[in-house]
Enzyme design. Structure first.
Site, mmCIF file in Angstrom:
data_model
loop_
_atom_site.group_PDB
_atom_site.id
_atom_site.type_symbol
_atom_site.label_atom_id
_atom_site.label_comp_id
_atom_site.label_asym_id
_atom_site.label_seq_id
_atom_site.Cartn_x
_atom_site.Cartn_y
_atom_site.Cartn_z
ATOM 1 N N VAL A 26 5.949 -3.357 -10.884
ATOM 2 C CA VAL A 26 6.898 -4.270 -11.523
ATOM 3 C C VAL A 26 8.279 -4.225 -10.858
ATOM 4 C CG1 VAL A 26 5.719 -4.350 -13.758
ATOM 5 C CG2 VAL A 26 7.389 -2.541 -13.329
ATOM 6 N N THR A 78 1.883 -8.543 17.127
ATOM 7 C CA THR A 78 3.170 -7.847 16.976
ATOM 8 C C THR A 78 3.744 -7.430 18.328
ATOM 9 O OG1 THR A 78 2.017 -5.742 16.740
ATOM 10 C CG2 THR A 78 2.545 -6.931 14.710
ATOM 11 N N GLN A 116 -2.809 -2.844 7.535
ATOM 12 C CA GLN A 116 -3.125 -4.279 7.484
ATOM 13 C C GLN A 116 -3.961 -4.583 6.230
ATOM 14 O OE1 GLN A 116 -3.854 -2.742 10.863
ATOM 15 N NE2 GLN A 116 -1.674 -3.019 11.073
ATOM 16 N N LYS A 139 3.932 -6.154 -7.317
ATOM 17 C CA LYS A 139 4.959 -7.200 -7.357
ATOM 18 C C LYS A 139 4.740 -8.241 -8.450
ATOM 19 C CE LYS A 139 6.918 -7.187 -2.751
ATOM 20 N NZ LYS A 139 7.252 -8.004 -1.593
ATOM 21 N N GLY A 156 3.414 -1.705 8.690
ATOM 22 C CA GLY A 156 4.721 -1.416 8.112
ATOM 23 C C GLY A 156 4.526 -0.998 6.668
ATOM 24 N N HIS A 157 4.621 0.291 6.401
ATOM 25 C CA HIS A 157 4.497 0.769 5.024
ATOM 26 C C HIS A 157 5.893 1.054 4.499
ATOM 27 C CE1 HIS A 157 0.182 1.403 5.359
ATOM 28 N NE2 HIS A 157 0.394 1.986 6.518
ATOM 29 N N LYS A 213 3.591 1.906 -1.430
ATOM 30 C CA LYS A 213 4.030 2.297 -2.766
ATOM 31 C C LYS A 213 2.882 2.881 -3.588
ATOM 32 C CE LYS A 213 6.387 0.865 -6.737
ATOM 33 N NZ LYS A 213 6.707 -0.187 -7.642
ATOM 34 N N LYS A 272 0.836 -1.219 0.000
ATOM 35 C CA LYS A 272 0.000 0.000 0.000
ATOM 36 C C LYS A 272 0.860 1.253 0.000
ATOM 37 C CE LYS A 272 -2.175 -1.467 3.699
ATOM 38 N NZ LYS A 272 -1.851 -2.894 3.763
HETATM 39 P P1 IMP Z 1 -1.708 -7.092 16.347
HETATM 40 O O1 IMP Z 1 -2.230 -6.211 15.257
HETATM 41 O O2 IMP Z 1 -0.349 -6.714 16.816
HETATM 42 O O3 IMP Z 1 -2.680 -7.286 17.465
HETATM 43 O O4 IMP Z 1 -1.514 -8.549 15.719
HETATM 44 C C1 IMP Z 1 -2.600 -9.327 15.257
HETATM 45 C C2 IMP Z 1 -2.240 -10.019 13.985
HETATM 46 O O5 IMP Z 1 -2.194 -9.060 12.954
HETATM 47 C C3 IMP Z 1 -0.882 -10.695 14.005
HETATM 48 O O6 IMP Z 1 -0.974 -11.940 13.371
HETATM 49 C C4 IMP Z 1 0.006 -9.763 13.221
HETATM 50 O O7 IMP Z 1 1.062 -10.451 12.569
HETATM 51 C C5 IMP Z 1 -0.985 -9.211 12.219
HETATM 52 N N1 IMP Z 1 -0.603 -7.906 11.714
HETATM 53 C C6 IMP Z 1 -0.613 -6.730 12.379
HETATM 54 N N2 IMP Z 1 -0.187 -5.741 11.594
HETATM 55 C C7 IMP Z 1 0.081 -6.291 10.399
HETATM 56 C C8 IMP Z 1 0.526 -5.747 9.134
HETATM 57 O O8 IMP Z 1 0.752 -4.552 8.962
HETATM 58 N N3 IMP Z 1 0.676 -6.657 8.125
HETATM 59 C C9 IMP Z 1 0.392 -7.971 8.268
HETATM 60 N N4 IMP Z 1 -0.030 -8.512 9.411
HETATM 61 C C10 IMP Z 1 -0.189 -7.677 10.464
#
Ligand code: IMP
Length: 428
Positions: free
Chosen positions: A416, A131, A226, A333, A42-43, A20, A18
């Site tokens: 790409v 996390t 997410q 990707k 994580g962007h 990008k 997202k």
């Molecule tokens: P929480 O958001 O830290 O409570 O984690 C709950 C679940 O959401 C976990 O399995 C995390 O790995 C997943 N998760 C949270 N943030 C991200 C994200 O930005 N990308 C992918 N998975 C996420």
């Protein structure tokens, strides 16, 4: 003159790229808004070969003269916020102005301790794999009406009252239930008071700010963190995050009205990844999964965990498109798939011997679904320098057309490669 609002969501389990897409759209946007989640996201944005990862700040931070907002639906970790702001300052990249909603909840130190303690308490079989950033406990306090909001940080008397009211209960839970040490009042209150001083210049009534800006004709981008399948209601519960990641979260999380929305754009990859626990019907545990992980650098930005990889799940993608009312998709990707003889796509599930094309809103049922694949021809060519749809190999064009037909929305952007300019823009 009314403005324009677009919503950008992750189509599947997050990490779709997202950042990008925001970056590609950014030049025209006036205000970038995050509406949910916190420092669990994580962007990644790559500019001039330099990779920058934001966990909390909106992806638009690198655009000079823009406004970036953390909406009321975000849970703000002040330490992480100040760290990211400092880092941008150090790199001379602090180009945008920032505002935080006075109604946003604060991730307090006990939320992080509780997040980890709850995970340990759930044990191996019940773990969600959070996390550890305090997200779930902070949202739980918000709904239980015992949270601390940004506005509380700005008022020392109210902050003192809020911390004393909540800390007694938290310490009981920490000590009696989880066998942890209690947190002394001063160790919670004093840093929070200092955060209030540091954050005061950023805290605003962002509901008014955003709606006023919309009425003045500004272009606002609501960026989800997410992905749709991590939504607390519509995702693969309980293996989800604790907020509304779907486009609907964009309204409760900002105070804007759905009536303002122009477009909803879902971001997906040419394959599926999941960094969380829980069912994933198209997961490939062997060679294909490893190939995608290595070539796509599929490791979590926050956790560093290897992401689970597999073929694109069109059943899940269609569900996501419908939930979000998507008008367009971004397919990121695509270059990762170069070099594959055959590309598989999951078009339906086998559930107890019956074919279904419906994505179940239950992780328990999804765990029983086996993928039914169709096969498409792959391509060998490196596509990372392609800058038009027509310059892609015929098989790659065919794959994009196939996704459009089956997902039900036009693919307006194709990624790409990692760099800002490695995108094929078809009118996004
Ligand atoms: P929480 O958001 O830290 O409570 O984690 C709950 C679940 O959401 C976990 O399995 C995390 O790995 C997943 N998760 C949270 N943030 C991200 C994200 O930005 N990308 C992918 N998975 C996420």
């Amino acid at each position: 003159m009314k403005g324009k609002v677009d919503v950008l969501v992750g189509a599947l389990w997050g990490d779709e790229g997202k950042g990008k897409v925001v970056d590609t759209m950014g030049a025209d946007v006036d205000i970038f808004v995050r509406y949910q989640g916190g420092a669990n996201a994580g962007h990644t944005v790559t500019v001039d070969g330099q990779k920058i990862v934001f966990n909390l700040l909106p992806s638009g931070m690198l655009y000079p003269g823009k406004l970036c907002v953390l909406g009321n639906g975000v849970v703000v970790d002040p330490e992480e916020f100040l760290k990211e702001v400092d880092e941008l300052h150090r790199m001379r990249m602090d180009r945008a102005r920032l505002a935080i909603s006075s109604n946003a909840h604060v991730v307090m130190p006990y939320h992080k301790i509780l997040d980890c303690a709850q995970e340990a308490f759930r044990g191996k079989g019940g773990m969600i794999g959070t996390t550890g950033r305090g997200i779930g406990p902070c949202y739980a306090d918000k709904c239980a009406r015992s949270g601390v909001r940004m506005e509380d940080l700005l008022d020392e008397v109210r902050l003192r009252d809020a911390v004393s009211a909540v800390l007694e209960e938290k310490n009981l839970v920490l000590t009696k239930l989880y066998g942890k040490n209690p947190l002394p009042f001063d160790e919670v209150y004093e840093p929070a008071r200092d955060w209030g001083k540091a954050l005061a210049p950023y805290v605003e009534d962002t509901v008014a700010l955003l709606n006023d800006s919309f009425e003045k004709g500004k272009y606002i981008l609501l960026e989800g963190a997410q992905g749709t399948l991590m939504d607390v209601d519509h995702g693969t519960y309980p293996y989800v995050t604790s907020s509304s990641t779907v486009m609907g979260g964009g309204f409760t999380g900002t105070g804007m009205s759905p009536a303002c929305v122009d477009r909803v754009i879902a971001v997906t990859k040419g394959y599926t990844t999941r960094s969380s626990w829980g069912p994933m019907p198209t997961e490939e545990k062997g060679e294909v999964g490893e190939y995608l992980r290595d070539k796509g650098a599929e490791f979590g930005n926050v956790t560093g965990r290897p992401r689970r990889c597999g073929w694109l799940d069109i059943v899940a993608l269609r569900y996501s498109m419908r939930l979000n009312g998507c008008s367009a998709a971004a397919l990121m990707k695509l270059n990762v798939l170069s070099g594959m003889d055959e590309i598989k796509v999951c078009v339906a599930y086998d559930l107890d011997g019956v074919r279904t094309e419906r994505f179940p809103g239950s992780a328990h049922i999804l765990a029983k679904c086996r993928p039914i694949f169709e096969s498409l021809r792959g391509w060998d060519e490196d596509i990372s320098n392609c800058d038009t749809f027509e310059s892609l190999p015929a098989e790659a064009q065919n794959y994009v057309n196939y996704i459009e037909d089956h997902a039900g929305a036009p693919v307006k952007l194709i990624g790409v490669g990692p760099d800002r300019n490695q995108t094929i823009n078809r009118g996004l």
